[in-house]
Design a protein around this motif. Structure first.
Motif, PDB file in Angstrom:
ATOM      1  N   ALA A 147      29.421  49.109  40.737  1.00 33.83           N
ATOM      2  CA  ALA A 147      29.299  49.190  39.314  1.00 33.83           C
ATOM      3  C   ALA A 147      30.187  47.991  38.524  1.00 33.83           C
ATOM      4  CB  ALA A 147      29.676  50.638  39.009  1.00 33.83           C
ATOM      5  N   LEU A 148      29.843  47.442  37.629  1.00 37.22           N
ATOM      6  CA  LEU A 148      30.424  46.379  36.948  1.00 37.22           C
ATOM      7  C   LEU A 148      30.630  46.757  35.351  1.00 37.22           C
ATOM      8  CD1 LEU A 148      28.533  43.345  38.519  1.00 37.22           C
ATOM      9  CD2 LEU A 148      30.684  44.080  39.346  1.00 37.22           C
ATOM     10  N   GLU A 149      31.705  45.927  34.917  1.00 31.06           N
ATOM     11  CA  GLU A 149      31.797  46.002  33.430  1.00 31.06           C
ATOM     12  C   GLU A 149      32.427  44.823  33.037  1.00 31.06           C
ATOM     13  OE1 GLU A 149      34.881  48.965  31.952  1.00 31.06           O
ATOM     14  OE2 GLU A 149      36.084  48.332  33.689  1.00 31.06           O
ATOM     15  N   ILE A 150      31.858  44.298  31.955  1.00 33.06           N
ATOM     16  CA  ILE A 150      31.981  43.015  31.248  1.00 33.06           C
ATOM     17  C   ILE A 150      33.574  43.279  30.362  1.00 33.06           C
ATOM     18  CG2 ILE A 150      31.558  41.319  29.593  1.00 33.06           C
ATOM     19  CD1 ILE A 150      29.269  41.715  31.363  1.00 33.06           C
ATOM     20  N   LEU A 151      34.509  42.584  30.698  1.00 33.23           N
ATOM     21  CA  LEU A 151      36.037  42.695  30.473  1.00 33.23           C
ATOM     22  C   LEU A 151      36.319  41.757  29.180  1.00 33.23           C
ATOM     23  CD1 LEU A 151      37.434  42.980  33.988  1.00 33.23           C
ATOM     24  CD2 LEU A 151      37.067  44.796  32.481  1.00 33.23           C
ATOM     25  N   PRO A 152      37.301  42.066  28.660  1.00 31.56           N
ATOM     26  CA  PRO A 152      38.016  41.409  27.605  1.00 31.56           C
ATOM     27  C   PRO A 152      39.038  40.649  28.603  1.00 31.56           C
ATOM     28  CG  PRO A 152      38.771  43.439  26.850  1.00 31.56           C
ATOM     29  CD  PRO A 152      37.523  43.737  28.321  1.00 31.56           C
ATOM     30  N   GLU A 153      39.136  39.300  28.179  1.00 32.83           N
ATOM     31  CA  GLU A 153      40.304  38.551  28.823  1.00 32.83           C
ATOM     32  C   GLU A 153      41.312  39.154  29.196  1.00 32.83           C
ATOM     33  OE1 GLU A 153      40.446  34.278  28.168  1.00 32.83           O
ATOM     34  OE2 GLU A 153      42.383  34.577  28.579  1.00 32.83           O
ATOM     35  N   HIS A 154      42.220  40.044  28.570  1.00 35.42           N
ATOM     36  CA  HIS A 154      43.466  40.400  28.920  1.00 35.42           C
ATOM     37  C   HIS A 154      43.304  41.501  29.963  1.00 35.42           C
ATOM     38  CE1 HIS A 154      42.079  43.605  25.678  1.00 35.42           C
ATOM     39  NE2 HIS A 154      42.949  44.341  26.438  1.00 35.42           N
ATOM     40  N   ILE A 162      34.233  39.652  39.965  1.00 31.77           N
ATOM     41  CA  ILE A 162      33.160  38.979  40.719  1.00 31.77           C
ATOM     42  C   ILE A 162      32.701  37.446  40.245  1.00 31.77           C
ATOM     43  CG2 ILE A 162      32.233  41.353  41.319  1.00 31.77           C
ATOM     44  CD1 ILE A 162      29.768  39.971  39.545  1.00 31.77           C
ATOM     45  N   LYS A 163      32.110  36.949  41.316  1.00 26.10           N
ATOM     46  CA  LYS A 163      31.485  35.760  40.987  1.00 26.10           C
ATOM     47  C   LYS A 163      30.138  36.262  41.379  1.00 26.10           C
ATOM     48  CE  LYS A 163      30.782  30.897  42.422  1.00 26.10           C
ATOM     49  NZ  LYS A 163      30.740  30.159  43.534  1.00 26.10           N
ATOM     50  N   ILE A 178      37.427  38.813  43.747  1.00 28.17           N
ATOM     51  CA  ILE A 178      38.870  38.681  43.795  1.00 28.17           C
ATOM     52  C   ILE A 178      39.567  39.473  43.456  1.00 28.17           C
ATOM     53  CG2 ILE A 178      40.867  36.689  43.312  1.00 28.17           C
ATOM     54  CD1 ILE A 178      38.443  34.591  43.055  1.00 28.17           C
ATOM     55  N   GLU A 179      40.537  40.046  43.830  1.00 26.62           N
ATOM     56  CA  GLU A 179      41.353  41.312  43.426  1.00 26.62           C
ATOM     57  C   GLU A 179      42.389  40.912  42.457  1.00 26.62           C
ATOM     58  OE1 GLU A 179      40.561  44.515  43.800  1.00 26.62           O
ATOM     59  OE2 GLU A 179      42.438  45.339  42.971  1.00 26.62           O
ATOM     60  N   LYS A 180      42.268  41.363  41.200  1.00 28.61           N
ATOM     61  CA  LYS A 180      43.302  41.251  40.255  1.00 28.61           C
ATOM     62  C   LYS A 180      43.908  39.831  40.005  1.00 28.61           C
ATOM     63  CE  LYS A 180      44.607  45.892  40.343  1.00 28.61           C
ATOM     64  NZ  LYS A 180      44.697  46.556  41.413  1.00 28.61           N
ATOM     65  N   PRO A 181      42.808  38.641  39.699  1.00 28.86           N
ATOM     66  CA  PRO A 181      43.228  37.339  39.399  1.00 28.86           C
ATOM     67  C   PRO A 181      44.029  37.050  37.866  1.00 28.86           C
ATOM     68  CG  PRO A 181      40.881  37.462  39.089  1.00 28.86           C
ATOM     69  CD  PRO A 181      41.326  38.828  39.538  1.00 28.86           C
ATOM     70  N   GLU A 182      44.619  36.162  37.993  1.00 26.96           N
ATOM     71  CA  GLU A 182      45.182  35.636  36.604  1.00 26.96           C
ATOM     72  C   GLU A 182      43.716  35.312  36.045  1.00 26.96           C
ATOM     73  OE1 GLU A 182      47.702  36.290  35.004  1.00 26.96           O
ATOM     74  OE2 GLU A 182      48.492  37.008  37.005  1.00 26.96           O
ATOM     75  N   SER A 188      34.814  34.902  36.815  1.00 24.41           N
ATOM     76  CA  SER A 188      34.194  35.324  35.549  1.00 24.41           C
ATOM     77  C   SER A 188      34.941  36.572  34.691  1.00 24.41           C
ATOM     78  CB  SER A 188      32.611  35.988  36.231  1.00 24.41           C
ATOM     79  OG  SER A 188      33.061  37.360  36.800  1.00 24.41           O
ATOM     80  N   ASN A 189      34.135  36.929  33.796  1.00 22.14           N
ATOM     81  CA  ASN A 189      35.045  38.332  33.080  1.00 22.14           C
ATOM     82  C   ASN A 189      34.249  39.570  33.531  1.00 22.14           C
ATOM     83  OD1 ASN A 189      32.646  37.850  31.753  1.00 22.14           O
ATOM     84  ND2 ASN A 189      33.459  38.232  29.771  1.00 22.14           N
ATOM     85  N   ILE A 190      33.646  39.625  34.642  1.00 22.58           N
ATOM     86  CA  ILE A 190      32.917  40.765  34.929  1.00 22.58           C
ATOM     87  C   ILE A 190      33.834  41.475  36.091  1.00 22.58           C
ATOM     88  CG2 ILE A 190      30.939  41.802  35.820  1.00 22.58           C
ATOM     89  CD1 ILE A 190      29.489  39.202  34.972  1.00 22.58           C
ATOM     90  N   GLY A 191      34.322  42.652  36.089  1.00 19.32           N
ATOM     91  CA  GLY A 191      35.014  43.362  36.842  1.00 19.32           C
ATOM     92  C   GLY A 191      34.479  44.601  37.490  1.00 19.32           C
ATOM     93  N   THR A 192      34.874  45.102  38.530  1.00 16.71           N
ATOM     94  CA  THR A 192      34.463  46.080  39.182  1.00 16.71           C
ATOM     95  C   THR A 192      35.003  47.522  38.592  1.00 16.71           C
ATOM     96  OG1 THR A 192      36.344  46.319  40.880  1.00 16.71           O
ATOM     97  CG2 THR A 192      34.352  45.307  41.357  1.00 16.71           C
TER      98      THR A 192
END
Ligand code: UTP
Length: 281
Positions: A147-154, A162-163, A178-182, A188-192
């Motif tokens: 499952a993914l969500e589109i994240l705000p940059e912060h 994910i890529k 990648i786990e918790k990148p800067e 991307s801005n798509i997170g698990t």
């Protein structure tokens, strides 16, 4: 088709201290129920029949919560849970040391055996059910689905990112994680977001994993190895997700869910007056 769910609930809960000093964060109340009850209900309502909850030190309250209630008089939420408990089996196993999510999931290997399973973080609520959306996607792709969500940059530094390649609307073929990148390092801005459907091959990738981000054994690192060998997909969840392991999110979840609750009309009226006071300040 998917009958098993695994719920890791053995983490420290440092972000919720001191509330979690002597009680599990999975027992944090959200309106009428502790957060882990929402997770179990989400599993049950998606057709799951067997659940393994991974617990650990200071987590005994989680096991007690899933005993049949012996209260002399029960409210409807307790009755509903008793009814669910009659229809499913819940098993518990203790993670010996809090070495990270990837380590916790390893304890599910014997339970999972050779079936695909849902992995659901025990401190996250989704509404409507994210598990149902994942199961529908799994029916089509028949592979691991994250499952993914589109994240705000912060928010990027707080998630696995994910890529991927969008293969149809809201579905990504995942190429890397990648786990918790800067934000500058994020692909991307798509997170698990804490819900996965996984095939049992995952356990091969969890073996011999070295500690990763934060010195913990990371599930993301196992998935990262897996995407190199096989097709794994991500599904952008359409709905609302609350991470109850975070104080601000926990407060927001209570307010948003109480506003939808007919039992708490008085609270809504009170909040409207409070809002007017705030706006006039
Ligand atoms: P978190 O990233 O929220 O970590 O874990 P945490 O330790 O529980 O909480 P903080 O960051 O200290 O506040 C994500 C999920 O993985 C589980 C947690 O219970 C949660 O469901 N987990 C984490 C384990 O089961 N074992 C671990 O060793 C770590």
């Amino acid at each position: 088709m998917i009958k098993k769910a695994v719920i890791p609930a053995a983490g420290y809960g440092t972000r919720m201290l001191p509330i979690t000093k002597a009680q599990p964060k999975e027992m944090m109340p959200v309106v009428h129920k502790p957060v882990i009850q929402y997770v179990v209900e989400e599993a049950y309502n998606s057709g799951i029949k067997e659940i393994l909850i991974i617990t650990g030190k200071h987590k005994r309250a989680v096991e007690d919560h899933f005993d049949r209630s012996d209260a002399p008089k029960k409210d409807r939420f307790t009755e509903e849970l008793d009814r669910i408990l009659d229809d499913i089996s819940i098993f518990f196993i203790r993670q010996k040391e809090q070495r990270g999510l990837g380590d916790a999931v390893r304890y599910a290997e014997a339970f999972v055996d050779d079936s695909p399973f849902v992995l659901m973080l025990g401190d996250n609520i989704t509404t409507p059910s994210c598990t149902e959306q994942l199961i529908n996607t799994f029916k089509k792709y028949k592979s691991d689905i994250i499952a993914l969500e589109i994240l705000p940059e912060h928010r990027i530094p707080f998630h696995g990112i994910i890529k991927g390649n969008e293969v149809e609307k809201d579905i990504y073929r995942i190429e890397d994680l990648i786990e918790k990148p800067e934000p500058e390092q994020a692909p991307s801005n798509i997170g698990t977001l804490g819900r996965y459907i996984l095939l049992p091959e995952l356990f091969d990738y969890l073996e011999n994993l070295k500690p990763g981000y934060g010195g913990e054994i990371q599930l993301t690192d196992a998935l990262r190895k897996m995407v190199k060998d096989k097709e794994i997909f991500g599904k952008v969840y359409r709905g609302k997700r609350y991470d109850i392991g975070d104080k601000l999110e926990w407060l927001k979840a209570n307010i948003e869910l109480v506003l939808e609750d007919a039992d708490f009309r008085d609270f809504t009226d009170w909040l409207k007056i409070k809002m007017c006071d705030l706006l006039l300040r």
